[in-house]
Design a protein around this motif. Structure first.
Motif, PDB file in Angstrom:
ATOM      1  N   TRP A   1     -14.640  93.349  12.174  1.00 50.16           N
ATOM      2  CA  TRP A   1     -13.889  94.514  12.628  1.00 50.16           C
ATOM      3  C   TRP A   1     -13.158  94.233  13.943  1.00 50.16           C
ATOM      4  O   TRP A   1     -12.127  94.844  14.235  1.00 50.16           O
ATOM      5  N   GLN A   2     -13.675  93.296  14.721  1.00 48.16           N
ATOM      6  CA  GLN A   2     -12.999  92.959  15.968  1.00 48.16           C
ATOM      7  C   GLN A   2     -11.661  92.267  15.721  1.00 48.16           C
ATOM      8  O   GLN A   2     -10.741  92.397  16.529  1.00 48.16           O
ATOM      9  N   TYR A   3     -11.554  91.549  14.612  1.00 48.40           N
ATOM     10  CA  TYR A   3     -10.263  90.947  14.272  1.00 48.40           C
ATOM     11  C   TYR A   3      -9.211  92.037  14.080  1.00 48.40           C
ATOM     12  O   TYR A   3      -8.090  91.938  14.579  1.00 48.40           O
ATOM     13  N   ILE A   4      -9.573  93.084  13.351  1.00 43.47           N
ATOM     14  CA  ILE A   4      -8.635  94.179  13.096  1.00 43.47           C
ATOM     15  C   ILE A   4      -8.232  94.849  14.401  1.00 43.47           C
ATOM     16  O   ILE A   4      -7.039  95.057  14.674  1.00 43.47           O
ATOM     17  N   VAL A   5      -9.216  95.155  15.231  1.00 43.60           N
ATOM     18  CA  VAL A   5      -8.953  95.854  16.495  1.00 43.60           C
ATOM     19  C   VAL A   5      -8.093  94.998  17.421  1.00 43.60           C
ATOM     20  O   VAL A   5      -7.059  95.458  17.935  1.00 43.60           O
ATOM     21  N   TRP A   6      -8.502  93.760  17.625  1.00 44.84           N
ATOM     22  CA  TRP A   6      -7.783  92.892  18.563  1.00 44.84           C
ATOM     23  C   TRP A   6      -6.381  92.557  18.070  1.00 44.84           C
ATOM     24  O   TRP A   6      -5.427  92.554  18.853  1.00 44.84           O
ATOM     25  N   VAL A   7      -6.248  92.277  16.789  1.00 45.77           N
ATOM     26  CA  VAL A   7      -4.920  91.946  16.252  1.00 45.77           C
ATOM     27  C   VAL A   7      -3.981  93.135  16.398  1.00 45.77           C
ATOM     28  O   VAL A   7      -2.822  92.982  16.811  1.00 45.77           O
ATOM     29  N   LEU A   8      -4.447  94.330  16.089  1.00 45.41           N
ATOM     30  CA  LEU A   8      -3.607  95.523  16.228  1.00 45.41           C
ATOM     31  C   LEU A   8      -3.222  95.766  17.680  1.00 45.41           C
ATOM     32  O   LEU A   8      -2.051  96.062  17.982  1.00 45.41           O
ATOM     33  N   ILE A   9      -4.181  95.649  18.587  1.00 42.02           N
ATOM     34  CA  ILE A   9      -3.901  95.873  20.015  1.00 42.02           C
ATOM     35  C   ILE A   9      -2.877  94.867  20.522  1.00 42.02           C
ATOM     36  O   ILE A   9      -1.893  95.235  21.188  1.00 42.02           O
ATOM     37  N   VAL A  10      -3.088  93.597  20.219  1.00 38.41           N
ATOM     38  CA  VAL A  10      -2.180  92.550  20.703  1.00 38.41           C
ATOM     39  C   VAL A  10      -0.800  92.702  20.083  1.00 38.41           C
ATOM     40  O   VAL A  10       0.225  92.539  20.766  1.00 38.41           O
ATOM     41  N   LEU A  11      -0.736  93.029  18.791  1.00 38.95           N
ATOM     42  CA  LEU A  11       0.553  93.236  18.125  1.00 38.95           C
ATOM     43  C   LEU A  11       1.348  94.357  18.789  1.00 38.95           C
ATOM     44  O   LEU A  11       2.550  94.218  19.037  1.00 38.95           O
ATOM     45  N   VAL A  12       0.674  95.461  19.061  1.00 44.79           N
ATOM     46  CA  VAL A  12       1.351  96.596  19.697  1.00 44.79           C
ATOM     47  C   VAL A  12       1.843  96.211  21.089  1.00 44.79           C
ATOM     48  O   VAL A  12       2.987  96.504  21.461  1.00 44.79           O
ATOM     49  N   MET A  13       0.999  95.542  21.847  1.00 42.06           N
ATOM     50  CA  MET A  13       1.383  95.150  23.207  1.00 42.06           C
ATOM     51  C   MET A  13       2.573  94.197  23.188  1.00 42.06           C
ATOM     52  O   MET A  13       3.520  94.346  23.974  1.00 42.06           O
ATOM     53  N   ILE A  14       2.544  93.210  22.291  1.00 39.01           N
ATOM     54  CA  ILE A  14       3.653  92.261  22.192  1.00 39.01           C
ATOM     55  C   ILE A  14       4.928  92.982  21.775  1.00 39.01           C
ATOM     56  O   ILE A  14       6.010  92.736  22.326  1.00 39.01           O
ATOM     57  N   GLY A  15       4.804  93.890  20.794  1.00 34.50           N
ATOM     58  CA  GLY A  15       5.970  94.640  20.334  1.00 34.50           C
ATOM     59  C   GLY A  15       6.598  95.466  21.449  1.00 34.50           C
ATOM     60  O   GLY A  15       7.823  95.489  21.611  1.00 34.50           O
ATOM     61  N   VAL A  16       5.756  96.131  22.235  1.00 30.87           N
ATOM     62  CA  VAL A  16       6.247  96.944  23.345  1.00 30.87           C
ATOM     63  C   VAL A  16       6.931  96.069  24.392  1.00 30.87           C
ATOM     64  O   VAL A  16       8.023  96.389  24.882  1.00 30.87           O
ATOM     65  N   LEU A  17       6.316  94.946  24.734  1.00 29.62           N
ATOM     66  CA  LEU A  17       6.875  94.067  25.763  1.00 29.62           C
ATOM     67  C   LEU A  17       8.205  93.461  25.322  1.00 29.62           C
ATOM     68  O   LEU A  17       9.166  93.410  26.107  1.00 29.62           O
ATOM     69  N   PHE A  18       8.295  93.011  24.071  1.00 27.00           N
ATOM     70  CA  PHE A  18       9.561  92.461  23.572  1.00 27.00           C
ATOM     71  C   PHE A  18      10.654  93.527  23.579  1.00 27.00           C
ATOM     72  O   PHE A  18      11.811  93.246  23.891  1.00 27.00           O
ATOM     73  N   THR A  19      10.286  94.767  23.226  1.00 29.28           N
ATOM     74  CA  THR A  19      11.258  95.854  23.193  1.00 29.28           C
ATOM     75  C   THR A  19      11.729  96.227  24.593  1.00 29.28           C
ATOM     76  O   THR A  19      12.937  96.365  24.852  1.00 29.28           O
ATOM     77  N   VAL A  20      10.786  96.379  25.506  1.00 29.14           N
ATOM     78  CA  VAL A  20      11.120  96.769  26.878  1.00 29.14           C
ATOM     79  C   VAL A  20      11.963  95.705  27.580  1.00 29.14           C
ATOM     80  O   VAL A  20      12.880  96.029  28.350  1.00 29.14           O
ATOM     81  N   LEU A  21      11.671  94.441  27.295  1.00 27.58           N
ATOM     82  CA  LEU A  21      12.349  93.345  27.984  1.00 27.58           C
ATOM     83  C   LEU A  21      13.601  92.856  27.266  1.00 27.58           C
ATOM     84  O   LEU A  21      14.276  91.942  27.767  1.00 27.58           O
ATOM     85  N   LYS A  22      13.928  93.460  26.137  1.00 30.16           N
ATOM     86  CA  LYS A  22      15.112  93.026  25.398  1.00 30.16           C
ATOM     87  C   LYS A  22      16.400  93.108  26.218  1.00 30.16           C
ATOM     88  O   LYS A  22      17.252  92.211  26.141  1.00 30.16           O
ATOM     89  N   PRO A  23      16.603  94.155  27.027  1.00 29.75           N
ATOM     90  CA  PRO A  23      17.810  94.186  27.883  1.00 29.75           C
ATOM     91  C   PRO A  23      17.903  92.984  28.815  1.00 29.75           C
ATOM     92  O   PRO A  23      19.005  92.507  29.105  1.00 29.75           O
ATOM     93  N   LEU A  24      16.760  92.493  29.287  1.00 23.67           N
ATOM     94  CA  LEU A  24      16.760  91.310  30.142  1.00 23.67           C
ATOM     95  C   LEU A  24      17.272  90.092  29.372  1.00 23.67           C
ATOM     96  O   LEU A  24      18.021  89.276  29.919  1.00 23.67           O
ATOM     97  N   ASP A  25      16.876  89.986  28.100  1.00 26.12           N
ATOM     98  CA  ASP A  25      17.371  88.889  27.258  1.00 26.12           C
ATOM     99  C   ASP A  25      18.892  88.910  27.181  1.00 26.12           C
ATOM    100  O   ASP A  25      19.556  87.870  27.297  1.00 26.12           O
ATOM    101  N   HIS A  26      19.440  90.097  26.966  1.00 28.50           N
ATOM    102  CA  HIS A  26      20.903  90.240  26.845  1.00 28.50           C
ATOM    103  C   HIS A  26      21.601  89.859  28.153  1.00 28.50           C
ATOM    104  O   HIS A  26      22.655  89.198  28.146  1.00 28.50           O
ATOM    105  N   ILE A  27      21.022  90.270  29.274  1.00 33.78           N
ATOM    106  CA  ILE A  27      21.619  89.950  30.570  1.00 33.78           C
ATOM    107  C   ILE A  27      21.630  88.438  30.792  1.00 33.78           C
ATOM    108  O   ILE A  27      22.643  87.854  31.194  1.00 33.78           O
ATOM    109  N   LEU A  28      20.488  87.799  30.532  1.00 26.82           N
ATOM    110  CA  LEU A  28      20.398  86.348  30.727  1.00 26.82           C
ATOM    111  C   LEU A  28      21.339  85.608  29.780  1.00 26.82           C
ATOM    112  O   LEU A  28      21.949  84.598  30.158  1.00 26.82           O
TER     113      LEU A  28
END
Length: 241
Positions: free
Chosen positions: A90-117
Motif C-alpha cells: 500500500w505504501q507504493y500506491i501512496v508514495w507513487v501518487l504523492i510524488v506524481l502529484v508533486m512532480i505534476g504541480v512543479l512542472f506546471t508551476v515552473l513551465k513559464p520559466l521554461d518558456h523564458i529560458l
C-alpha cells in the motif's frame, strides 16, 4: 541489495563526470541524427528515441553491468544497485501518487520559466517536436510512439533509475548530495537545456522517495510520467483519419 551507507562516495569530479557524460553522448547522437530523421518524415522526438536505443541503454546499463563484473566476476547488477528494501504494497500506491502529484504541480508551476529560458537563453537550440501537429503521417507517428512506449516509457526510465538513483545517488559526496544529484540530472538532459532548472526542482520529490523508501517507487513514477506523453501520442494517432 546494497546498503547506501556501505558505498564509498565518489569524488565531486567523478559524480559530475558520471552524471553528465551519458547525457553528452545522448545529446550528441540526437542532434546528429535529428535532421536525417526529419528528412525521412519523422518528428525529432523519434531521433531522441533512437538515442535511447543506441546510446542510453548500452552506455548506462553497460556501465552498471561492468561494475557488477568488477565486483563479482560476472555481468550482474547484484551488489551494485542501492535502495532495494521492501515496503508494504500500500505504501507504493501512496508514495507513487504523492510524488506524481508533486512532480505534476512543479512542472506546471515552473513551465513559464521554461518558456523564458527557451526564448531568452536557449533560442538557438532546436526544440523537441512531438509530431502531434498534423504534419506527419500516421505510419511515422505509429513507429515513433511504439518505439517511445518500449524505450521512452519502459526501458529508458528503468535504466536511468538504476543508473542515476540506484548507483550514482547512493555515492554522492557531501551534505548536499541530493540537491547536487538533482541539479546534475537536470543538466544531463542536454537536448532540452531550457528545462534544467525545472527538472532540478521537480525531480526532488522522486529522489527523496527513493532515499526514504526504495528505488522501485522512482521507477514507477518515472514510467508513469513518461507514459503520459505516449498516451497523448496514441490518442492523437487514433483521432487521425
Amino acid at each position: 541489495m546494497t546498503d547506501p551507507q556501505q558505498n564509498e562516495p565518489h569524488t565531486m569530479a567523478q559524480s559530475i563526470w558520471l552524471h553528465l557524460f551519458p547525457g553528452i553522448l545522448i545529446g550528441g547522437f540526437y542532434f546528429l541524427v535529428r535532421q536525417p530523421v526529419q528528412e525521412f518524415g519523422y518528428p525529432s522526438i523519434f531521433a531522441l528515441m533512437l538515442a535511447l536505443v543506441f546510446v542510453l541503454v548500452p552506455v548506462e546499463l553497460g556501465f552498471l553491468l561492468n561494475k557488477g563484473k568488477q565486483k563479482t566476476g560476472r555481468y550482474t547488477l547484484e551488489g551494485i544497485i542501492s535502495y532495494r528494501g521492501s515496503i508494504p504494497w500500500w505504501q507504493y500506491i501512496v508514495w507513487v501518487l504523492i510524488v506524481l502529484v508533486m512532480i505534476g504541480v512543479l512542472f506546471t508551476v515552473l513551465k513559464p520559466l521554461d518558456h523564458i529560458l527557451l526564448e531568452k537563453l536557449y533560442f538557438w537550440v532546436p526544440t523537441l517536436e512531438s509530431g502531434l501537429d498534423g504534419n506527419f503521417s500516421k505510419t511515422a507517428l505509429l513507429v515513433t510512439y511504439i518505439t517511445m512506449l518500449v524505450f521512452g516509457v519502459i526501458v529508458g526510465p528503468l535504466v536511468e533509475e538504476l543508473y542515476f538513483r540506484g548507483y550514482l545517488l547512493a555515492r554522492m559526496p557531501g551534505n548536499y548530495g541530493v540537491l547536487m544529484h538533482s541539479f546534475l540530472f537536470g543538466l544531463y538532459h542536454v537536448w532540452t537545456p531550457w528545462m534544467f532548472l525545472t527538472r532540478t526542482v521537480a525531480i526532488l520529490p522522486l529522489v527523496y522517495a527513493v532515499k526514504k523508501k526504495n528505488i522501485y517507487i522512482g521507477i514507477l513514477v518515472h514510467v508513469l510520467v513518461n507514459l503520459m506523453d505516449a498516451v497523448a501520442g496514441f490518442a492523437f494517432i487514433a483521432s487521425m483519419a
